[in-house]
Design a protein around this motif. Sequence first.
Motif, PDB file in Angstrom:
ATOM      1  N   ASN A  58       0.831  -1.209   0.000  1.00  0.00           N
ATOM      2  CA  ASN A  58       0.000   0.000   0.000  1.00  0.00           C
ATOM      3  C   ASN A  58       0.866   1.261   0.000  1.00  0.00           C
ATOM      4  O   ASN A  58       0.421   2.339   0.388  1.00  0.00           O
ATOM      5  CB  ASN A  58      -1.001  -0.008   1.169  1.00  0.00           C
ATOM      6  CG  ASN A  58      -0.329   0.100   2.521  1.00  0.00           C
ATOM      7  OD1 ASN A  58       0.886   0.057   2.625  1.00  0.00           O
ATOM      8  ND2 ASN A  58      -1.128   0.251   3.559  1.00  0.00           N
ATOM      9  N   ILE A  82      -3.057   6.873  -5.050  1.00  0.00           N
ATOM     10  CA  ILE A  82      -2.811   5.858  -4.010  1.00  0.00           C
ATOM     11  C   ILE A  82      -3.831   5.955  -2.877  1.00  0.00           C
ATOM     12  O   ILE A  82      -4.194   4.946  -2.277  1.00  0.00           O
ATOM     13  CB  ILE A  82      -1.358   5.965  -3.478  1.00  0.00           C
ATOM     14  CG1 ILE A  82      -1.048   4.803  -2.524  1.00  0.00           C
ATOM     15  CG2 ILE A  82      -1.103   7.290  -2.785  1.00  0.00           C
ATOM     16  CD1 ILE A  82      -1.086   3.448  -3.154  1.00  0.00           C
ATOM     17  N   ASP A  83      -4.324   7.165  -2.581  1.00  0.00           N
ATOM     18  CA  ASP A  83      -5.294   7.301  -1.484  1.00  0.00           C
ATOM     19  C   ASP A  83      -6.544   6.471  -1.759  1.00  0.00           C
ATOM     20  O   ASP A  83      -7.128   5.890  -0.849  1.00  0.00           O
ATOM     21  CB  ASP A  83      -5.659   8.779  -1.292  1.00  0.00           C
ATOM     22  CG  ASP A  83      -4.478   9.581  -0.758  1.00  0.00           C
ATOM     23  OD1 ASP A  83      -3.630   8.986  -0.064  1.00  0.00           O
ATOM     24  OD2 ASP A  83      -4.400  10.779  -1.056  1.00  0.00           O
ATOM     25  N   ARG A  86      -5.667   2.824  -1.159  1.00  0.00           N
ATOM     26  CA  ARG A  86      -5.525   2.544   0.278  1.00  0.00           C
ATOM     27  C   ARG A  86      -6.874   2.470   0.988  1.00  0.00           C
ATOM     28  O   ARG A  86      -7.043   1.709   1.943  1.00  0.00           O
ATOM     29  CB  ARG A  86      -4.685   3.629   0.946  1.00  0.00           C
ATOM     30  CG  ARG A  86      -3.191   3.488   0.686  1.00  0.00           C
ATOM     31  CD  ARG A  86      -2.487   4.676   1.266  1.00  0.00           C
ATOM     32  NE  ARG A  86      -1.045   4.597   1.117  1.00  0.00           N
ATOM     33  CZ  ARG A  86      -0.255   5.670   1.106  1.00  0.00           C
ATOM     34  NH1 ARG A  86      -0.792   6.879   1.216  1.00  0.00           N
ATOM     35  NH2 ARG A  86       1.033   5.541   0.973  1.00  0.00           N
ATOM     36  N   ALA A  87      -7.829   3.281   0.531  1.00  0.00           N
ATOM     37  CA  ALA A  87      -9.137   3.286   1.185  1.00  0.00           C
ATOM     38  C   ALA A  87      -9.812   1.912   1.085  1.00  0.00           C
ATOM     39  O   ALA A  87     -10.609   1.547   1.947  1.00  0.00           O
ATOM     40  CB  ALA A  87     -10.024   4.364   0.565  1.00  0.00           C
ATOM     41  N   MET A  91      -5.461  -1.914   6.864  1.00  0.00           N
ATOM     42  CA  MET A  91      -4.146  -2.295   7.386  1.00  0.00           C
ATOM     43  C   MET A  91      -4.189  -2.304   8.907  1.00  0.00           C
ATOM     44  O   MET A  91      -4.718  -1.388   9.534  1.00  0.00           O
ATOM     45  CB  MET A  91      -3.079  -1.323   6.898  1.00  0.00           C
ATOM     46  CG  MET A  91      -1.711  -1.602   7.486  1.00  0.00           C
ATOM     47  SD  MET A  91      -0.407  -1.330   6.284  1.00  0.00           S
ATOM     48  CE  MET A  91       1.036  -1.726   7.230  1.00  0.00           C
ATOM     49  N   ALA A 111     -12.339   8.143   9.054  1.00  0.00           N
ATOM     50  CA  ALA A 111     -11.958   7.974   7.652  1.00  0.00           C
ATOM     51  C   ALA A 111     -13.185   7.840   6.758  1.00  0.00           C
ATOM     52  O   ALA A 111     -13.194   8.322   5.626  1.00  0.00           O
ATOM     53  CB  ALA A 111     -11.051   6.749   7.494  1.00  0.00           C
ATOM     54  N   VAL A 115     -12.842  10.550   4.114  1.00  0.00           N
ATOM     55  CA  VAL A 115     -12.391   9.971   2.844  1.00  0.00           C
ATOM     56  C   VAL A 115     -13.573   9.516   1.991  1.00  0.00           C
ATOM     57  O   VAL A 115     -13.690   9.872   0.824  1.00  0.00           O
ATOM     58  CB  VAL A 115     -11.432   8.786   3.103  1.00  0.00           C
ATOM     59  CG1 VAL A 115     -11.013   8.140   1.789  1.00  0.00           C
ATOM     60  CG2 VAL A 115     -10.225   9.245   3.897  1.00  0.00           C
ATOM     61  N   ALA A 160     -10.418  -0.597  10.475  1.00  0.00           N
ATOM     62  CA  ALA A 160     -10.097  -0.929   9.090  1.00  0.00           C
ATOM     63  C   ALA A 160     -11.330  -1.487   8.370  1.00  0.00           C
ATOM     64  O   ALA A 160     -11.621  -1.115   7.230  1.00  0.00           O
ATOM     65  CB  ALA A 160      -8.950  -1.936   9.047  1.00  0.00           C
ATOM     66  N   MET A 163     -14.146   0.728   6.699  1.00  0.00           N
ATOM     67  CA  MET A 163     -13.982   1.274   5.350  1.00  0.00           C
ATOM     68  C   MET A 163     -14.464   0.276   4.300  1.00  0.00           C
ATOM     69  O   MET A 163     -14.358   0.534   3.102  1.00  0.00           O
ATOM     70  CB  MET A 163     -12.513   1.632   5.095  1.00  0.00           C
ATOM     71  CG  MET A 163     -11.993   2.761   5.944  1.00  0.00           C
ATOM     72  SD  MET A 163     -12.794   4.324   5.566  1.00  0.00           S
ATOM     73  CE  MET A 163     -11.912   4.802   4.077  1.00  0.00           C
TER      74      MET A 163
END
Lengths: 296, 274
Positions: A58, A82-83, A86-87, A91, A111, A115, A160, A163
């Motif tokens: 990631n 990349i964001d 990653r969403a 992790m 998040a 996000v 995690a 999301m």
Amino acid sequence: MATHQVSREVVITVDDLKKAFGQNEVLKGITTSIHRGEVVCVIGPSGSGKSTFLRCLNLLEQPTSGKVVVDGVEVTDPDCDIDKVRADMGMVFQQFNLFPHLSVLDNCTIAQVTVRKSNKAEAEKRARSNLERVGLLDKEAAFPGQLSGGQQQRVAIARALSMEPKLMLFDEPTSALDPELVGDVLSVMRKLASEGMTMFVVTHEMAFARDVADRVIFMDGGYIVEEGHPDEVIGNPQHQRTRAFLDRVLNPTSVGQIGGEDEAYAERHQSEPEADGDGDISTLSPGQPGQIGRST
Amino acid sequence: MSTVTADPSSKPRLSPRKRAQRMRWAQYAVLGIVTILAISMANWSQIQSVFFRGDMIHETLTQGLPNAFKNTIVYTLGAFVFGLVLGTMLALMRLSSVGPYRWIATTYIEFFRGLPAIVVFIAFGLLPLAFNGLVIPFDPYGTVWIALGLVGAAYMAETIRAGIQAVPKGQVEAARSLGMPTGTATRKIVLPQAFRIITPPLTNELILLVKDSSLVYILGLSAQGFELTKYGRAIANTNANLTPLVIAGFCYLLITLPLSMVVRRMEARQKKER
Ligand SMILES: Nc1ncnc2c1ncn2[C@@H]1O[C@H](COP(=O)(O)OP(=O)(O)O)[C@@H](O)[C@H]1O
Ligand SMILES: [Mg+2]
């Protein structure tokens, strides 16, 4: 015994991945792939590059060369968003890394709100259902500092999961826990695996790897030395290095077996700089705030 | 037999506890003598008439002390807010990956930390004369806020930078791994934690600003704009008496002592939490 379905659909492709920190080449060419619904456990000695490998997936570490493709998106492409990748990729860290200034519930919603742009009610609903999944719904108002390590790690998993990621990365999730708290975290992970989550787990828990993993990867010295079904890699390892490692892990108290190729292994690892712990930079402790500022 | 300790002719040595006790008595004795001497030799009526004269106390309290007190607080708070905003910007610039931002911030910080604050005030006093027609808004408050804030920002920037760097790296990694862009991670995760860490040193900075606001006396102000020092000094000068300054000093302590106590309490609590 892995009881879940592994599809043929590839989620992550890693092609000749290399990573060097200055002169220190940590990953020397890793090639593998992970399928949807698969649980992959990575084992190997400390300093062999397991965390670095995981963090390259990631882009918490920028690979030196090679290609990583996640769900059809090449994350090693400099123009990749990349964001967004990653969403969709949960992790979980060895040191939990919960946000200490936020309540358990806010840890799981922040998040989603910032996000995913979910509204607060939706985010809280999702957060609560995931806190229930890890058995901590009653702690939603608590702050991380008030929880045990095992509870913190389960909240980190719920954070995690909130999301709704397509896959989850775990970096030694139980290594910082008191032994009696390891079980709770592992059982949450077992449940996740049985629900079909794609999981990539760096771990020293051999029983977990043997029971839950569809595939075990043994890493040493920056290479994948051996990979395959846990019955093969753990039950009947083909390489001397794998055997030596498993011997040390499974019989930690027995001594006097070091010899032959194992000596060569020990020598190689002595020459490595910073062989303390596993070199995980996320374990850095904060500075002393008492010294900040001029005195009156 | 030649053991030293067994020698009957040497004086018996005191135990460490007894010796410490005697030292303590000696210290109390010295303190007592000095106090008695000071009390007997001082001219008490003169001391009272210079530092605590009744009619001076009355004049100082009634002529405009509340206004001066208010001005000290307004000058300080305005400068603190301005300095905090500018200081946060400077701290982020110092940590920026863009070289020129780092250089600008470093230059600014070194410049204003190396300069006596009074030089900045003198300069601001002259600015409207030097630049014909320059008007600083909210005069005189704006002038003080900017002059004091510019200096305070340099110190606060270093404090804030240290606070940001004290937030464990894993916090940013956790935020980024959830998909937060750098800016969001900084605003939602790093800064709130950094400011919690640096609340005690920032409060210290506030105390320093309270005291530095006295430098306003350099500026040409109307009586309405006087703060505690300038106010006390004006009455003290016309009457050749120190009582107004004593009262002004007492007012400063009224502000700074509770703040120091709060700082000490916060520091103790943070120590316990680690
Ligand atoms: N940020 C870093 N900077 C420099 N060296 C690092 C960094 N992170 C890891 N390393 C080095 O990379 C090697 C592998 O580390 P790591 O991937 O953490 O191993 P593992 O997780 O298998 O214990 C170690 O020698 C470590 O010192
Ligand atoms: Mg590691």
